[in-house]
Design an enzyme around this catalytic site. Structure first.
Site, PDB file in Angstrom:
ATOM      1  CG  HIS A  96      14.078  30.460  40.282  1.00  0.00           C
ATOM      2  ND1 HIS A  96      15.003  30.731  40.901  1.00  0.00           N
ATOM      3  CD2 HIS A  96      13.084  30.989  41.080  1.00  0.00           C
ATOM      4  CE1 HIS A  96      14.864  31.517  42.082  1.00  0.00           C
ATOM      5  NE2 HIS A  96      13.482  31.534  42.089  1.00  0.00           N
ATOM      6  CD  GLU A 166      10.804  34.855  41.109  1.00  0.00           C
ATOM      7  OE1 GLU A 166      10.270  34.800  42.145  1.00  0.00           O
ATOM      8  OE2 GLU A 166      11.903  34.201  40.910  1.00  0.00           O
TER       9      GLU A 166
HETATM   10  P1  PGA Z   1      11.693  35.142  47.925  1.00  0.00           P
HETATM   11  O1  PGA Z   1      12.003  34.091  46.585  1.00  0.00           O
HETATM   12  O2  PGA Z   1      10.275  35.076  48.068  1.00  0.00           O
HETATM   13  O3  PGA Z   1      12.371  34.166  49.047  1.00  0.00           O
HETATM   14  O4  PGA Z   1      12.374  36.436  47.780  1.00  0.00           O
HETATM   15  C1  PGA Z   1      11.275  34.153  45.377  1.00  0.00           C
HETATM   16  C2  PGA Z   1      11.868  33.355  44.399  1.00  0.00           C
HETATM   17  O5  PGA Z   1      13.019  33.093  44.430  1.00  0.00           O
HETATM   18  O6  PGA Z   1      11.107  32.655  43.778  1.00  0.00           O
END
Ligand code: PGA
Length: 258
Positions: A96, A166
């Site tokens: 992540h 992401e």
């Molecule tokens: P968010 O985070 O939905 O709060 O933007 C997603 C993540 O970091 O996995």
């Protein structure tokens, strides 16, 4: 491969207490009951045990947010793959951006993926660029992340790997905005090509690709309408059982998508 949609809740370092975690989990359980998607909840380590106990045949899978790269040994503060298995975890989020920001490199992520796969835990491998300029630097950045994170992972293992796109600028409370469906589609197609080239397969191996970044009940349908998106990684909205329930509910009309 059974292409059920994958809706993953990443609670990050929330909530503060076990009592709140139990309440949130039981709220989510109620809201997602009977869903046709694969729902995965990833609480912080200290709450894995109680959520695992509360997870009695409700069709929710448990996941962790990180894992040690070594299988066992003297590693103060780390949590091993066997410990996660023992807690009932079937998934683990790896790489992540909030962990990469703490120094986790793609080489470490690759090692962790190997360890997770060896123990039949599905790794959800996060990739994504910090920002986007006028040139195509973001594509090269994500290409490098994907290639290096999958270093040493054999082709037959890929169907057990989930890639989460992401983009950092779309994540968390400081997000500039969510990504557009066009941006997501372009990037996931690009990642698929990178993987096909890396493994010299001509076409992308059968694996799942999910999107994460400011997912909410309002934008869920627009993301799941993208043909290459097989699910969502949800941060903030997963801390509210009703919001998360709505996201899972919105996914229902896409479940038969192949
Ligand atoms: P968010 O985070 O939905 O709060 O933007 C997603 C993540 O970091 O996995």
């Amino acid at each position: 491969m059974n292409k059920k949609l994958l809706i993953i809740a990443n609670w990050k370092m929330n909530p503060d207490t076990e009592a709140e975690a139990k309440k949130l989990f039981s709220g989510i359980k109620k809201k997602v009951r009977g869903s046709s998607s694969m729902v995965v909840v990833c609480p912080p380590f200290p709450f894995l045990s109680s959520t695992s106990k509360a997870n009695t045949g409700d069709g929710i899978f448990l996941g962790a947010q990180n894992m040690a790269e070594e299988e066992r040994g003297s590693y103060t503060g780390e949590v091993s793959v066997s410990q996660l298995r023992d807690m009932g975890c079937r998934f683990v989020i790896l790489g992540h951006s909030e962990r990469r920001a703490l120094g986790e490199t793609s080489a470490i992520v690759a090692k962790k993926i190997g360890v997770a796969l060896k123990h039949s835990i599905t790794p959800v491998v996060c990739v994504g660029e910090r920002g986007r300029g006028d040139n195509e630097g973001h594509l090269a950045f994500v290409r490098d992340q994907v290639e290096q994170s999958l270093l040493g992972i054999p082709l037959p293992a890929l169907p057990s790997v989930v890639i989460a796109y992401e983009p950092l600028w779309a994540i968390g409370k400081d997000a500039q905005r969510e990504a557009t469906p066009e941006e997501i589609e372009e990037m996931i197609i690009f990642i698929k090509k990178v993987i096909a080239k890396k493994y010299d397969t001509g076409k992308t191996p059968d694996m799942r690709f999910v999107y994460g970044g400011s997912v909410s009940p309002e934008n869920t349908e627009s993301f799941l309408s993208i043909p290459v998106v097989d699910g969502l990684l949800v941060g903030r909205a997963s801390l509210d059982a009703s919001q998360f329930g709505k996201i899972v509910h919105s996914a229902e009309k896409f479940v038969s998508k192949e």
